[in-house]
Design a protein around this motif. Structure first.
Motif, PDB file in Angstrom:
ATOM      1  N   TRP A  61      31.694  41.315  50.290  1.00 21.95           N
ATOM      2  CA  TRP A  61      31.510  42.092  49.365  1.00 21.95           C
ATOM      3  C   TRP A  61      32.797  41.883  48.235  1.00 21.95           C
ATOM      4  O   TRP A  61      33.744  41.623  48.764  1.00 21.95           O
ATOM      5  N   ALA A  86      34.475  42.831  44.665  1.00 20.97           N
ATOM      6  CA  ALA A  86      34.975  43.894  43.710  1.00 20.97           C
ATOM      7  C   ALA A  86      35.588  43.216  42.494  1.00 20.97           C
ATOM      8  O   ALA A  86      36.549  42.162  42.737  1.00 20.97           O
ATOM      9  N   VAL A 103      30.195  43.569  42.798  1.00 21.74           N
ATOM     10  CA  VAL A 103      30.131  44.737  42.036  1.00 21.74           C
ATOM     11  C   VAL A 103      31.415  44.633  40.856  1.00 21.74           C
ATOM     12  O   VAL A 103      32.505  44.447  41.088  1.00 21.74           O
ATOM     13  N   TYR A 141      33.473  46.508  37.826  1.00 21.42           N
ATOM     14  CA  TYR A 141      34.139  47.704  37.534  1.00 21.42           C
ATOM     15  C   TYR A 141      34.510  47.645  35.842  1.00 21.42           C
ATOM     16  O   TYR A 141      35.523  47.093  35.786  1.00 21.42           O
ATOM     17  N   MET A 177      36.470  51.684  42.858  1.00 22.61           N
ATOM     18  CA  MET A 177      36.213  50.479  44.061  1.00 22.61           C
ATOM     19  C   MET A 177      36.429  51.024  45.580  1.00 22.61           C
ATOM     20  O   MET A 177      35.781  50.621  46.264  1.00 22.61           O
ATOM     21  N   ASP A 223      33.756  52.961  47.098  1.00 20.76           N
ATOM     22  CA  ASP A 223      32.442  51.936  47.276  1.00 20.76           C
ATOM     23  C   ASP A 223      32.649  50.921  48.387  1.00 20.76           C
ATOM     24  O   ASP A 223      31.548  50.588  49.067  1.00 20.76           O
ATOM     25  N   TRP A 263      30.198  50.457  51.705  1.00 19.93           N
ATOM     26  CA  TRP A 263      29.613  49.438  52.017  1.00 19.93           C
ATOM     27  C   TRP A 263      29.935  48.688  53.624  1.00 19.93           C
ATOM     28  O   TRP A 263      29.250  48.342  54.069  1.00 19.93           O
TER      29      TRP A 263
END
Length: 159
Positions: free
Chosen positions: A96, A98, A128, A130, A145, A148, A152
């Motif tokens: 993941w 960010a 992801v 932002y 974040m 999230d 996740w």
């Protein structure tokens, strides 16, 4: 690549000092221009969150990256060690990532390129972005974040 990153010489200080500390064949004076050696040592000895780091960061930002590193910095022992330490397998666990859309340190383009490379290697990556967040605001306590990331992670652990 350092020229694409605001303050690339700051990151270089940490990388070069770390490799010089870990590997006998990588010597700071072989990689860093003589005039920049004291700056690199000072930068690498500080935590980015301590107050004194501001002076070193401002000094580093005022220098061009070519003023810090020798032209052939990534050649020789450092280059071999950097290559040796680059993962050659994409990994199996999901990743993941960010990204703050307003990040000028690790720009969205650099992050997209990184994610594309990891995906091309066969790894599952969730990116992801932002809007309005920069490098530091992305990881502040009130950042959207964080919930999230926790959601996740919990979803992956539940599987």
């Amino acid at each position: 690549m350092l020229a694409d990153v605001t303050g690339g010489s700051v990151f270089a200080a940490f990388v070069v000092q770390g490799y010089a500390s870990a590997y006998d064949d990588v010597r700071l004076r072989d990689v860093v221009r003589p005039a920049a050696v004291p700056l690199v040592r000072r930068m690498a000895s500080r935590c980015l969150s301590e107050p004194g780091v501001l002076a070193s960061v401002l000094t580093a930002l005022s220098m061009r990256d070519e003023d810090v590193l020798r032209r052939d910095a990534a050649a020789g022992p450092l280059g071999r060690r950097l290559e040796e330490n680059e993962p050659d397998a994409p990994g199996r666990s999901p990743l993941w990532v960010a990204q703050g859309a307003a990040d000028t340190l690790i720009t969205p383009r650099l992050q997209r390129d990184y994610v594309a490379g990891v995906r091309a290697g066969g790894r599952e990556v969730d990116l992801v972005v932002y809007p309005g967040l920069d490098h530091l605001s992305l990881v502040q306590e009130e950042s959207p974040m964080l919930p999230d990331l926790l959601a996740w992670t919990e979803a992956r652990l539940a599987d």
